[in-house]
Every structure is written in structure tokens, then in C-alpha cells.
Design a protein around this motif. Sequence first.
Motif, PDB file in Angstrom:
ATOM      1  N   MET A 182       6.563   1.608  -1.169  1.00 57.06           N
ATOM      2  CA  MET A 182       5.353   1.358  -1.934  1.00 57.06           C
ATOM      3  C   MET A 182       5.054   2.868  -2.462  1.00 57.06           C
ATOM      4  O   MET A 182       5.263   4.122  -1.687  1.00 57.06           O
ATOM      5  CB  MET A 182       4.276   0.674  -1.473  1.00 57.06           C
ATOM      6  N   PRO A 201      -0.016   4.780  -0.232  1.00 56.10           N
ATOM      7  CA  PRO A 201      -0.234   4.563   1.004  1.00 56.10           C
ATOM      8  C   PRO A 201      -1.019   3.475   1.403  1.00 56.10           C
ATOM      9  O   PRO A 201      -2.047   3.153   0.869  1.00 56.10           O
ATOM     10  CB  PRO A 201      -0.827   5.915   1.670  1.00 56.10           C
ATOM     11  N   ILE A 202      -0.525   2.524   2.243  1.00 53.05           N
ATOM     12  CA  ILE A 202      -1.317   1.199   2.799  1.00 53.05           C
ATOM     13  C   ILE A 202      -1.847   1.430   4.097  1.00 53.05           C
ATOM     14  O   ILE A 202      -0.715   1.665   4.960  1.00 53.05           O
ATOM     15  CB  ILE A 202      -0.420   0.155   2.566  1.00 53.05           C
ATOM     16  N   ARG A 226      -3.105  -0.190   7.877  1.00 54.73           N
ATOM     17  CA  ARG A 226      -2.838  -1.395   8.505  1.00 54.73           C
ATOM     18  C   ARG A 226      -3.893  -2.318   8.251  1.00 54.73           C
ATOM     19  O   ARG A 226      -3.669  -3.602   8.251  1.00 54.73           O
ATOM     20  CB  ARG A 226      -2.578  -1.121   9.741  1.00 54.73           C
ATOM     21  N   ASP A 281      -4.372  -5.478   4.366  1.00 57.49           N
ATOM     22  CA  ASP A 281      -3.354  -6.417   4.186  1.00 57.49           C
ATOM     23  C   ASP A 281      -3.005  -6.752   2.671  1.00 57.49           C
ATOM     24  O   ASP A 281      -2.083  -6.928   1.868  1.00 57.49           O
ATOM     25  CB  ASP A 281      -3.506  -7.538   4.957  1.00 57.49           C
ATOM     26  N   GLY A 296      -1.859  -4.340   0.213  1.00 58.03           N
ATOM     27  CA  GLY A 296      -0.241  -4.250   0.758  1.00 58.03           C
ATOM     28  C   GLY A 296       0.416  -5.314  -0.028  1.00 58.03           C
ATOM     29  O   GLY A 296       1.602  -4.945  -0.490  1.00 58.03           O
ATOM     30  N   TYR A 297       0.117  -6.633   0.046  1.00 63.34           N
ATOM     31  CA  TYR A 297       0.938  -7.574  -0.594  1.00 63.34           C
ATOM     32  C   TYR A 297       0.998  -7.346  -2.061  1.00 63.34           C
ATOM     33  O   TYR A 297       2.181  -7.407  -2.545  1.00 63.34           O
ATOM     34  CB  TYR A 297       0.353  -8.770  -0.227  1.00 63.34           C
ATOM     35  N   TRP A 354       3.258  -4.404  -2.688  1.00 64.07           N
ATOM     36  CA  TRP A 354       4.798  -4.854  -2.460  1.00 64.07           C
ATOM     37  C   TRP A 354       5.107  -5.589  -3.646  1.00 64.07           C
ATOM     38  O   TRP A 354       6.203  -5.391  -4.145  1.00 64.07           O
ATOM     39  CB  TRP A 354       4.780  -5.633  -1.158  1.00 64.07           C
ATOM     40  N   ARG A 393       1.671 -15.914   7.050  1.00 69.81           N
ATOM     41  CA  ARG A 393       0.844 -15.030   7.351  1.00 69.81           C
ATOM     42  C   ARG A 393      -0.096 -14.778   6.102  1.00 69.81           C
ATOM     43  O   ARG A 393      -1.314 -14.618   6.106  1.00 69.81           O
ATOM     44  CB  ARG A 393       1.283 -13.520   7.774  1.00 69.81           C
ATOM     45  N   ARG A 439      -1.868 -16.190  11.653  1.00 68.08           N
ATOM     46  CA  ARG A 439      -1.633 -14.622  11.659  1.00 68.08           C
ATOM     47  C   ARG A 439      -1.146 -14.453  13.266  1.00 68.08           C
ATOM     48  O   ARG A 439      -0.995 -13.031  13.449  1.00 68.08           O
ATOM     49  CB  ARG A 439      -2.997 -13.938  11.442  1.00 68.08           C
ATOM     50  N   ALA A 454       1.549 -13.271  15.806  1.00 65.16           N
ATOM     51  CA  ALA A 454       2.850 -12.700  15.978  1.00 65.16           C
ATOM     52  C   ALA A 454       3.662 -13.411  16.636  1.00 65.16           C
ATOM     53  O   ALA A 454       4.397 -13.053  17.586  1.00 65.16           O
ATOM     54  CB  ALA A 454       2.795 -11.457  16.734  1.00 65.16           C
ATOM     55  N   ARG A 491      11.003   7.826   1.161  1.00 64.85           N
ATOM     56  CA  ARG A 491      10.178   7.191   1.980  1.00 64.85           C
ATOM     57  C   ARG A 491       9.385   5.690   1.465  1.00 64.85           C
ATOM     58  O   ARG A 491       9.599   4.631   1.889  1.00 64.85           O
ATOM     59  CB  ARG A 491       8.818   7.973   2.601  1.00 64.85           C
ATOM     60  N   ASN A 492       9.169   5.923   0.260  1.00 70.59           N
ATOM     61  CA  ASN A 492       8.689   4.833  -0.463  1.00 70.59           C
ATOM     62  C   ASN A 492       9.701   3.717  -0.795  1.00 70.59           C
ATOM     63  O   ASN A 492       9.422   2.303  -0.713  1.00 70.59           O
ATOM     64  CB  ASN A 492       8.217   5.331  -2.144  1.00 70.59           C
ATOM     65  N   GLU A 534      10.885   1.912   2.527  1.00 74.24           N
ATOM     66  CA  GLU A 534       9.352   0.695   2.573  1.00 74.24           C
ATOM     67  C   GLU A 534       9.808  -0.519   2.028  1.00 74.24           C
ATOM     68  O   GLU A 534       9.849  -1.392   2.546  1.00 74.24           O
ATOM     69  CB  GLU A 534       8.034   1.373   2.094  1.00 74.24           C
ATOM     70  N   ASN A 535      10.159  -0.275   0.843  1.00 77.52           N
ATOM     71  CA  ASN A 535      10.590  -1.560  -0.120  1.00 77.52           C
ATOM     72  C   ASN A 535      11.854  -2.181   0.265  1.00 77.52           C
ATOM     73  O   ASN A 535      12.108  -3.320   0.493  1.00 77.52           O
ATOM     74  CB  ASN A 535      10.681  -1.260  -1.581  1.00 77.52           C
ATOM     75  N   LEU A 584      11.646  -4.059   3.734  1.00 80.67           N
ATOM     76  CA  LEU A 584      11.230  -5.486   3.416  1.00 80.67           C
ATOM     77  C   LEU A 584      12.063  -6.528   2.880  1.00 80.67           C
ATOM     78  O   LEU A 584      12.273  -7.513   3.047  1.00 80.67           O
ATOM     79  CB  LEU A 584       9.806  -5.511   2.652  1.00 80.67           C
ATOM     80  N   PHE A 617       4.502  -0.175   5.400  1.00 82.10           N
ATOM     81  CA  PHE A 617       3.858  -1.414   5.443  1.00 82.10           C
ATOM     82  C   PHE A 617       4.985  -2.285   5.734  1.00 82.10           C
ATOM     83  O   PHE A 617       5.869  -2.277   5.389  1.00 82.10           O
ATOM     84  CB  PHE A 617       3.344  -2.053   3.797  1.00 82.10           C
ATOM     85  N   ALA A 645       4.195  -9.347   8.010  1.00 78.09           N
ATOM     86  CA  ALA A 645       4.346  -9.722   9.276  1.00 78.09           C
ATOM     87  C   ALA A 645       5.543  -9.659   9.949  1.00 78.09           C
ATOM     88  O   ALA A 645       5.691  -9.779  11.148  1.00 78.09           O
ATOM     89  CB  ALA A 645       4.052 -11.616   9.014  1.00 78.09           C
ATOM     90  N   HIS A 690       6.066  -7.777  13.216  1.00 79.22           N
ATOM     91  CA  HIS A 690       5.839  -8.304  14.544  1.00 79.22           C
ATOM     92  C   HIS A 690       7.311  -8.707  15.424  1.00 79.22           C
ATOM     93  O   HIS A 690       7.374  -9.148  16.356  1.00 79.22           O
ATOM     94  CB  HIS A 690       4.805  -9.535  14.641  1.00 79.22           C
TER      95      HIS A 690
END
Lengths: 206, 165
Positions: free
Chosen positions: A1, A4-5, A7, A10, A13-14, A17, A152, A165, A167, B61-62, B65-66, B69, B126, B129, B132
Motif C-alpha cells: 500500500m 503506512p498502516i 497494526r 485494521d 488497512g482493509y 488494500w 476476520r 478474530r 488466529a 515495499r508497497n 505488500e500488495n 496479500l 499490512f 488475518a 496468523h
Amino acid sequence: MRIPISRSEDQLGYFAWAFENFHLTGLLAEDVYRSGLRISLERVAAQIADRYQSELYPDYPLGNRFVDPRLDSQERYVDIIGLNRPSPSLLRPESSYSADQDENSSAALDSAAYQAMLAGFLGALNGDYFALEWLSVLMLRGPINRQVTISRFLFLSTYGRIGSREASIPTRREVLRWAVLSANQRYDIDGGLPELIRRYASAVPT
Amino acid sequence: MAAGELTVYRGQKSWAPGMDITASALRKNYGRGNPREWTEFLLTMILDLIDGAERGDVDSRNQLENQLLFSQQAAYQNPFVSCSRSRAVALGFALHGDTPGYVLTVVGDHSVGVDFQALRQRFGLFGDAVDHLEEYGLPRRLEQPFIVTCVDRVDPVGSFAKVFP
């Protein structure tokens, strides 16, 4: 992205994205990135809404729809799987469980499902429950990673009413239950595109 | 454990001795031309993005990240055999759909594969989920320097049986 996101962000971030990678809003995200806060938040929100709807609403007039030539598939997920509405599939979820798993997938289906998921994020972040139901369909039919991601996101969007949520990988029973619940209930969902656009534009590095 | 040696786990629905375990991008023709060439293209792109991010290039870097995902969401975009540093995650994959499966224990050289979670931590990416899942990707296929050291057949009621060695 491009931004910067952290942690703890969220939702942003979504949004980032989806905004940057959904094929109908990627160029718009570039514009916002270049312009920073010199944009009309409401106008950009309306443009995003129009574009995610064109991906997820089966009866959207496709003659008006911009298609990115860089996209692997120009077919929409909703057309490939042939559903006009998400709820019938969600209310009878058994037969659709993992229907889009790897062995059944193609680049066209994978790509279209990915785009639909990103469109679903934008829609749900706009408070659109129809988009959230499509996300539930994508989770129900999807491979494991998609189930993990969407469960999530649903958890975050519905204040923990559906999704998880944790893991861990959702069980079949959980996914089926969430599918039915998402169609049976109308949960309040946390939406607000203009505020997310503002946060995105504010986070552009100077 | 020797220096640089890594143990990872993989959950899957079927297994047989000598089975060729390949990256999803390599597994079939997704309409992107020769799957081998497509897989090499993806690998080169991702490794170049990692190199760029390590040099401090912001665009790399950007894009990394994409792409990480995307690789974890679309089978045809993943040039790696997906494993996990966590046995519990591999068990979840093996039992997906509440049906039996196999958990493979895989040992090899840490420097060969791509550690998704470590990359995200290192470059502040980023991870949604899927972070995890602690994915560790083996390029192309499960082959030397990685070897399968143990295979357990597992089922949803909690029983398991070692089927290899």
C-alpha cells in the motif's frame, strides 16, 4: 500500500488494500494519493460507491462500467457463479461450501473472486449490507485463506456478531453458521467511507 | 538442529509416498501460458520486490505488500508450496471441511524459502488475518534442500496416526 498502516488500524488497512487494488478504484486511489486532502471526500466516496456497486450488483447497467484492461478477467464474480442475490445461497449453505476451492478454480474465477472481495470490503465499509452478504458468499465458497480473511473482516464490521478474530482456521460448522446468520439477521455494520478516505489522504507521506 | 535449519508444517487432504508437491501456480494451466514460465515470472517478481524493499525502495515495499496479500488469496498468483511455521495451522488445513487429512513435517534450509510473516514484520506490511497463518513458502515444489521427515494422518475427532516414516 502507498500509506503506512499500523497494526491497530485494521479498518484503514482493509480500506487501503481494497481502494488501491480493486480494479475500478485503483486509478482513483492514485488521484487521492497525489492530491492528498485537496479532494472532496463526499465526491470520492460517491465514486467508490458507484464502482463497487458495479462489481457486486448483478443488475447494474454494465454499459456504463469502466473495465481495466490490465485485469486478468473481465468477468464479474457474480456472473461467473450465476447468482442474482446472495441470500438464497447463504440460507442453504451446505451445497456451496468451498465450491471455489483450488481444484475447481481458474485464473478467471480466482481473479474475479479477489476483485469481488475487495469490492465487498469497500461496500461493507460504506455500510452496505448487500456487500457484506456477498462477502459471506465469498467466505462460504472460498478456499481457506479467503475464509480466514473474510471471517476476520466480518468480525470487525459487525462488532463481533459474526466471523472471528481468532488466529485459527474457521471450522465448516462456523462458516455455515455465519453464512446463515448473515442472511437471516441485519446486523448494524460499521461504515463511513468519507472518514476512511480522509484518513487515507491524511496518511499520504509528505 | 543445524544452523539455518528450519522445520515447517503443511496440511493437505491427500498424501502418498513420493508425491510431487508443487506450488499452486505450477499445479495446472491457469490460462497464463506455460505454468513453469508463469511460476518463474512470479518468483522473479517477488524476489525482486524483496530485494528492492531491502534497498529501501518505497515502491518495491508497497508493491510487495500488495503482492503478498494477492499471492495468499489467489492460487494462480502463488509460486510457493505453502507451509506454516505453526503445526496448529497445518492441522487446520489438513482438517478443513471437518474431514480427515495429513500433516507433513518438513525440514530444510531457512534461506531458501520466503517467510511471509517475517517479511511483514521487517518492512511493516499490512498482513490482514492471513499473517496468523505464519506462511513459509517453498519455491516451486517441495524438493531438496527440503525433505519430508514425518507424515501424520489426522481426523476431526482428534485421532492421528503416523504414516511416514
